[in-house]
Design a protein around this motif. Structure first.
Motif, PDB file in Angstrom:
ATOM      1  N   GLN A   1       3.733 -10.172   9.588  1.00  0.00           N
ATOM      2  CA  GLN A   1       2.838  -9.460   8.674  1.00  0.00           C
ATOM      3  C   GLN A   1       3.288  -8.020   8.454  1.00  0.00           C
TER       4      GLN A   1
ATOM      5  N   GLU B   1       6.002  -8.178   5.899  1.00  0.00           N
ATOM      6  CA  GLU B   1       5.460  -8.458   4.567  1.00  0.00           C
ATOM      7  C   GLU B   1       4.818  -7.221   3.954  1.00  0.00           C
ATOM      8  N   LYS B   2       4.181  -6.390   4.783  1.00  0.00           N
ATOM      9  CA  LYS B   2       3.590  -5.146   4.265  1.00  0.00           C
ATOM     10  C   LYS B   2       4.688  -4.175   3.818  1.00  0.00           C
TER      11      LYS B   2
ATOM     12  N   GLU C   1      -0.003   3.408   5.662  1.00  0.00           N
ATOM     13  CA  GLU C   1      -0.320   1.986   5.786  1.00  0.00           C
ATOM     14  C   GLU C   1      -0.565   1.576   7.236  1.00  0.00           C
TER      15      GLU C   1
END
Length: 221
Positions: A147, A150-151, A194
């Motif tokens: 993940q 993917e970010k 993020e």
């Protein structure tokens, strides 16, 4: 549209990174490589990551050392063969070698002892020594968090208008995606926002590939 850099820290990052970017290099993405998202076997992924890390580390150190040698000797080598001897092939005298070692201490934070200096005869000896003693890129675990990757893909895709399918673990941020200095700073800032982390300037200056970003973020979680 690029954001306007407003803080003193952003300016500091820009200056630190711009002085390092010209001395960094890495292999570009090979079209024959299997995309990370298509890999399902942890052992294959781990092997790919180890290969990328070793290749990146050696190539980055080599380019920076060529720049140091050129700056001290007043030469303009684009590359230097490993077997070239400092004293006879590169015509570096004792004073030149002291200056080279001093620049390595400043740039890599590596103080080469008098004893170790005596065993550095060729350029290859120097590359091997500095690579072994100074490269400290965090390692990804055997089962990294997909993940996070993917970010990172999403941030790059949105910022640089690049399809997700072209963003792989080995992708070179500058060579493959065309990031300039301001793009790179904005990218680092987006990563910090993020993931709620701070990426130190000295590490940001050494980020070359997508895997570098992923490894650092993994190390903070």
């Amino acid at each position: 549209m690029k954001r306007i850099i407003r803080t003193a820290r952003d300016y500091a990052i820009l200056l630190a990174i711009m002085t390092t970017i010209s001395a960094t290099s890495c292999r570009t993405q090979d079209s024959s490589e299997i995309e990370l998202t298509q890999q399902t076997e942890p052992t294959k992924l781990s092997a790919e990551i180890r290969l990328a890390r070793v290749t990146r580390a050696v190539q980055t150190v080599r380019v920076e050392l060529v720049e140091i040698v050129n700056s001290v000797l007043g030469t303009n080598y684009s590359t230097i063969a490993d077997e070239m001897i400092f004293s006879s092939d590169l015509l570096a005298d004792e004073s030149d070698m002291i200056n080279i070692f001093n620049k390595i201490r400043i740039q890599f934070g590596l103080n080469i002892s008098v004893e170790d200096r005596e065993i550095i005869i060729t350029f290859g000896d120097l590359v091997d020594y500095v690579t072994e003693h100074s490269v400290s890129i965090p390692s990804l675990p055997s089962n990294p968090n997909i993940q996070i990757f993917e970010k990172i893909q999403g941030i790059i895709s949105e910022q640089m208008d690049i399809p997700i399918s072209l963003i792989c673990v080995h992708s070179n941020l500058r060579n493959d995606f065309g990031m300039d200095s301001l793009d790179f700073i904005e990218f680092i800032m987006e990563l910090e926002r993020e993931f709620g982390i701070e990426i130190p300037d000295e590490y940001a200056a050494k980020i070359i590939t997508v895997e570098d970003c992923w490894a650092y973020i993994e190390s903070r979680n």
